[in-house]
Design a protein around this motif. Structure first.
Motif, PDB file in Angstrom:
ATOM      1  N   ARG A  42       0.832  -1.198   0.000  1.00 60.02           N
ATOM      2  CA  ARG A  42       0.000   0.000   0.000  1.00 60.02           C
ATOM      3  C   ARG A  42       0.873   1.258   0.000  1.00 60.02           C
ATOM      4  N   ALA A  43       1.883   1.270   0.857  1.00 59.35           N
ATOM      5  CA  ALA A  43       2.757   2.431   0.941  1.00 59.35           C
ATOM      6  C   ALA A  43       3.480   2.669  -0.383  1.00 59.35           C
ATOM      7  N   ALA A  44       3.948   1.581  -1.015  1.00 58.45           N
ATOM      8  CA  ALA A  44       4.648   1.712  -2.288  1.00 58.45           C
ATOM      9  C   ALA A  44       3.710   2.211  -3.386  1.00 58.45           C
ATOM     10  N   LEU A  45       2.468   1.735  -3.364  1.00 56.22           N
ATOM     11  CA  LEU A  45       1.491   2.139  -4.368  1.00 56.22           C
ATOM     12  C   LEU A  45       1.197   3.631  -4.284  1.00 56.22           C
ATOM     13  N   LEU A  46       0.991   4.119  -3.073  1.00 55.96           N
ATOM     14  CA  LEU A  46       0.699   5.532  -2.909  1.00 55.96           C
ATOM     15  C   LEU A  46       1.913   6.397  -3.213  1.00 55.96           C
ATOM     16  N   ALA A  47       3.102   5.910  -2.851  1.00 58.98           N
ATOM     17  CA  ALA A  47       4.313   6.679  -3.119  1.00 58.98           C
ATOM     18  C   ALA A  47       4.586   6.797  -4.611  1.00 58.98           C
ATOM     19  N   ALA A  48       4.152   5.784  -5.394  1.00 58.23           N
ATOM     20  CA  ALA A  48       4.421   5.770  -6.830  1.00 58.23           C
ATOM     21  C   ALA A  48       3.307   6.414  -7.644  1.00 58.23           C
TER      22      ALA A  48
END
Length: 269
Positions: A42-48
């Motif tokens: 989730r964190a990676a998705l939002l960061a990207a």
């Protein structure tokens, strides 16, 4: 039910599984590892997120959630009931300490992980739906926990109030204790006719999927609820969530990028 693209589990559901892994799977350590992985994704998705994805997210805000969900119950109850065979079971008083006590009934007929629909299973579904609906008062998480969204099992802790997700989690617990396989019990996220985001429990049977809902005393087929379907679990897996191709919706343009649809789902949590 027509399923669509994969979706991220709601963040608050992941927090619940982290607090109570035994309610999200048979192996707590596996659940905890899954929670850590899902939170990292989730964190990676939002960061990207790209500007295009963020623009799509801004144009698809989550539905409003009001403090008046409980007030809809009377109106829904007053509606014309289903056929006689779908009449709810006789109400039974429920105390917090016995909410998860399995009934002394014959074993359910099973095909793989899908229970065979029978009068016995129908009675069980109605009994659990009625018991949990009467077990505590529908209130917002702000009123109960001082937080906007907090998934919990209030009956297990003697709390007498909660919101839609709490009803779902308690029904899931009760049905598993009653002998139904976890794979047949899935959380579904819908939008009500009033535009509110709402959670219900889907029960897979040999005759299709049925909905247990705190806003209705009737156990109904999933496509007869009047809701617009957004996302759901698959096969009882806490980390396998998908979008739903709701037949009630008009076709929408394809997203600019695969990430967009997942970001919209992530914003609901």
């Amino acid at each position: 039910m027509p399923l669509g693209a994969s979706a991220m589990p709601p963040a608050e559901y992941l927090d619940f599984c982290q607090r109570q892994p035994g309610d999200c799977g048979a192996a707590p350590q596996t659940v905890l590892a899954g929670v850590a992985k899902a939170k990292a994704e989730r964190a990676a998705l939002l960061a990207a997120a790209t500007p295009t994805a963020l623009a799509a997210l801004a144009s698809n805000p989550p539905a409003a959630t009001s403090a008046s969900r409980a007030s809809n119950t009377a109106a829904m109850t007053a509606a014309t009931p289903p056929a006689a065979t779908l009449t709810p079971a006789t109400a039974v008083a429920l105390a917090p300490t016995d909410a998860l006590t399995p009934a002394i009934l014959r074993p359910l007929d099973m095909e793989a992980s899908t229970p065979r629909m029978s009068s016995q299973l129908w009675a069980r579904l109605n009994r659990v739906n009625d018991k949990v609906n009467r077990a505590f008062r529908a209130t917002t998480d702000i009123a109960t926990y001082g937080r906007v969204d907090y998934w919990a099992t209030p009956i297990a802790y003697g709390v007498r109030k909660g919101d839609c997700e709490d009803y779902v989690l308690e029904k899931q617990r009760a049905l598993i204790a009653d002998g139904l396989p976890r794979e047949a019990l899935n959380i579904g996220i819908v939008v009500t006719p009033q535009g509110e985001t709402h959670a219900v429990l889907l029960v897979a049977t040999s005759e299709g999927e049925f909905v247990l809902d705190n806003m209705s005393p009737w156990v109904k087929p999933w496509d007869q609820t009047g809701y617009r379907w957004r996302q759901r679990q698959v096969d009882g897996d806490p980390f396998n969530w998908v979008m739903i191709q709701d037949p009630a919706r008009r076709p929408a343009p394809a997203p600019a990028a695969p990430m967009v649809e997942r970001l919209v789902v992530a914003s609901l949590s």
